[in-house]
Design a protein around this motif. Structure first.
Motif, PDB file in Angstrom:
ATOM      1  N   UNK A 434       0.799  -1.229   0.010  1.00 57.02           N
ATOM      2  CA  UNK A 434      -0.040  -0.082   0.002  1.00 57.02           C
ATOM      3  C   UNK A 434       0.744   1.142  -0.047  1.00 57.02           C
ATOM      4  N   UNK A 435       0.338   2.433  -0.632  1.00 53.09           N
ATOM      5  CA  UNK A 435       1.041   3.484  -0.742  1.00 53.09           C
ATOM      6  C   UNK A 435       0.241   4.491   0.369  1.00 53.09           C
ATOM      7  N   UNK A 436       0.774   5.375   1.069  1.00 54.18           N
ATOM      8  CA  UNK A 436      -0.183   6.342   1.748  1.00 54.18           C
ATOM      9  C   UNK A 436       0.443   7.948   1.809  1.00 54.18           C
ATOM     10  N   UNK A 437      -0.352   8.705   1.727  1.00 52.08           N
ATOM     11  CA  UNK A 437      -0.251  10.017   1.379  1.00 52.08           C
ATOM     12  C   UNK A 437      -0.930  10.709   2.168  1.00 52.08           C
ATOM     13  N   UNK A 438      -0.666  11.800   2.903  1.00 49.30           N
ATOM     14  CA  UNK A 438      -1.610  12.672   3.450  1.00 49.30           C
ATOM     15  C   UNK A 438      -1.974  14.166   2.639  1.00 49.30           C
ATOM     16  N   UNK A 439      -2.784  14.661   2.733  1.00 51.41           N
ATOM     17  CA  UNK A 439      -3.279  15.597   2.042  1.00 51.41           C
ATOM     18  C   UNK A 439      -2.143  16.716   1.694  1.00 51.41           C
ATOM     19  N   UNK A 450       4.029   0.895   2.379  1.00 53.12           N
ATOM     20  CA  UNK A 450       4.202  -0.343   3.286  1.00 53.12           C
ATOM     21  C   UNK A 450       4.023  -1.672   2.881  1.00 53.12           C
TER      22      UNK A 450
END
Lengths: 491, 159
Positions: A434-439, A450
């Motif tokens: 998974x990739x995560x990105x905050x605004x 992750x």
């Protein structure tokens, strides 16, 4: 081996001791209830209950030993046991992942071992599928040979290849040096564990004691000697540290790794000998840890991420393949065991615009705490600034130690929260990514990745923070299955 | 390859989440009434009432209006023959990729509220992780479950 067999009689004793350990609290409570036992006024009821209780535990141990039989029949290990309920458990050999041997102090004099049988799908999280509390070493070896012979026969039948495989061609591939064991003991976090144990004990003590009176005395005492307290604390700390060092040395003495056909076999321990078997095809990945003390000394530890049956909790049980080793030796040692993991890779780094994000992530809470601490606990609260600076430093290190590498079939991620961790993973072993990105990161094109591997019953998560969007996308595209039929042959 | 996943979850999810938000606000309201009683009978300070009112207002704005809307807008999924892709999150946007060969089993579940809205939640399990798509249309979820479980053929020796 076809007739039912009993365990060695010592296992009755072991059952008894284990039963005692499990029921230690009620027994202690009973003894306390019976407080006057030494002053001549014996209260008979509690004493009788205690004795009865002990007899019950002892009897339970003996009966459990009497009722426990195991035999090998039709390619299965058949265990029958149970005090009141007769339980039968038949485990087919091909489902057995590994046999782990361990020898406690009761086992050593009689040349016995405890055998834990691990299967792929143990439903219980903490226990092995089955356990033979104490059997003769020869019997255990025989069992192991029978099982591996049957298993091999099966795979040969499946492959259709008529070929007698050599069984038990054990080859030692690694032996830990005493010097390394000592260094490991000294630099381990075990001291912290022992200390927190002492802390818990102390906190329980304060609940029992009449705090009010103690408090006023304590104030007086405080005037005499902060020094005394500090000294006592220091001594306790030192003792705890010493104990933890000794325990580690005992636990890891004679640590060696063998390569046995398709299994890795790890043996270790002085007083209690342990042997663990890890089938090579169950290995999901590698984790290399470097803590803050070991990293400057050039040491690291290597842990296997394995899909083994039972989750073994606690640091003691983790599958430490190389508990402590000079970092530059890892590659060479590991190559003899599992050759397809590439360790010496070229690292790609997070972009420089993520530096302040790393630093903020590690230190914002510390800086936030500085303000009230400095105001309310002036002047000592100012020391908090030092702590905040330390966290800032760790944040900077976290930025420096983050990195990733992608090769044809392997993803390597390194990151640091406090300790530096490097995960080495094969594409076909990764369960999900998974990739995560905050605004906020969206504006600057940063993303975190992750990746989850299977570890025991749960998962192990590898991550790397604040990378350039191009990089994380490259990793995701690499992971995305893209050809119509995945090549099953290379799995 | 890097467009957003194509499918949205059911629009009825929006109403469902609003109901959840309203329930939450309702609980706060009950607590505030208790506080009000305390102010009335035992003379607790009155600014407590102001705080309670503030919290209820905030809850109505956030969990009834804003959050469900943002959440729904962000939630996307796509199931192809080879992988499942999910995207969700309000402040932290997460995109997850699960290859079909890693899927071990699929479940759908439906609580009483979900049933009222003819929705159901699908959870996709790999050997190590569980991924949920909340509030899909009942029938859609059922079809999805069937298609995923027929597509998922786990390569056993990899686990």
């Amino acid at each position: 081996m076809y007739e039912p067999k009993r365990l060695h009689p010592v296992s009755a004793v072991i059952n008894f001791v284990k039963g005692l350990k499990d029921s230690a609290l009620p027994i202690i409570a009973l003894i306390f209830l019976n407080g006057n036992i030494f002053s001549g006024e014996v209260e008979w009821m509690p004493l009788l209950i205690t004795v009865g209780f002990l007899l019950l535990v002892l009897g339970g141990g003996v009966i459990r030993w009497l009722r426990f039989t195991y035999r090998v029949e039709q390619g299965e290990l058949r265990i029958e046991h149970g005090l009141i309920l007769r339980k039968k458990r038949y485990i087919p050999f091909h489902r057995i992942q590994s046999l782990d041997f361990s020898e406690g102090i009761f086992h050593r004099p009689f040349n016995l071992v405890k055998v834990s049988i691990e299967t792929a799908g143990s439903s219980d999280l903490q226990k092995a599928e089955a356990e033979l509390t104490a059997i003769k070493r020869e019997d255990a070896d025989e069992l192991e040979t029978i099982i591996s012979r049957e298993k091999n026969k099966r795979t040969i039948e499946e492959d259709g290849i008529e070929e007698d495989r050599v069984i038990s061609s054990r080859e030692k591939v690694y032996e830990m040096k005493m010097k390394d064991i000592v260094v490991m003991a000294i630099t381990s976090g075990g001291a912290g564990v022992v200390l927190s144990g002492v802390g818990v004990f102390a906190s329980q003590l304060t609940e029992v004691l009449p705090l009010g009176t103690i408090y006023s005395e304590f104030l007086a005492w405080l005037r005499i000697g902060v020094l005394v307290v500090a000294f006592a604390a220091f001594v306790i700390l030192l003792i705890a540290y010493g104990i933890s060092i000794l325990l580690t040395i005992f636990r890891y003495a004679n640590f060696s790794v063998f390569l046995d056909a398709d299994d890795l076999v790890i043996t270790r321990g002085w007083l209690e000998k342990k042997q663990m078997t890890i089938p090579l095809n169950r290995i999901q990945g590698l984790r290399i840890d470097e803590n803050l003390i070991r990293q400057p000394l050039g040491y690291a530890s290597v842990t296997l991420v394995s899909a083994g049956g039972a989750v073994q909790q606690g640091a003691e049980h983790q599958l430490r393949l190389l508990p402590l080793i000079k970092k530059k030796e890892i590659e060479q040692v590991l190559h003899q065991m599992i050759s397809d993991y590439e360790l010496d890779v070229e690292w790609n780094r997070p972009p420089s615009r993520s530096k302040r994000r790393y630093i903020l992530r590690h230190s914002w809470f510390a800086w936030l705490a500085v303000i009230p601490l400095s105001i309310f606990l002036f002047p000592y609260g100012l020391l908090a600034i030092l702590a905040a600076l330390a966290f800032t430093g760790i944040g900077f290190l976290a930025y420096k130690d983050a990195g990733w590498n992608l090769s044809d079939q392997q993803l390597t991620l390194k990151s640091r929260f406090i300790n530096k961790q490097t995960f080495v993973m094969k594409r076909k072993r990764i369960q999900s990514a998974a990739v995560t990105q905050t605004i906020l990161q969206k504006r600057v094109d940063l993303e975190s990745i992750r990746v989850t591997l299977k570890s025991g019953v749960g998962g192990a998560v590898a991550r790397c923070l604040y990378l350039d969007k191009q990089d994380t996308r490259q990793m995701m595209d690499w992971y995305r299955p893209n050809d119509k039929v995945e090549k099953r042959s290379d799995l | 390859m890097w467009r957003e996943p194509a499918q949205r979850i059911s629009e009825r999810a929006l109403s469902l989440w609003r109901v959840y938000g309203a329930i939450q606000a309702g609980v706060t309201l009950l607590v505030s009434i208790a506080v009000g009683a305390a102010v009335f009978f035992w003379g607790w300070p009155e600014w407590l009432l102001a705080i309670a009112a503030g919290i209820i207002l905030l809850e109505l704005i956030l969990s009834v209006w804003l959050i469900p809307e943002l959440r729904w807008k962000r939630w996307r999924y796509e199931v192809t023959e080879q992988d499942i892709e999910l995207q969700h999150g309000i402040f932290i946007i997460q995109r997850t990729l699960v290859p079909m060969v890693r899927v071990q089993h699929v479940d759908t579940e439906q609580g009483p509220l979900l049933r009222k809205y003819r929705l159901s939640t699908i959870s996709i399990s790999t050997a190590a992780t569980v991924h949920k798509i909340p509030a899909l249309d009942e029938q859609e979820a059922e079809e999805l479950r069937r298609s995923i479980s027929s597509l998922a053929r786990v390569a056993e020796d990899d686990v």
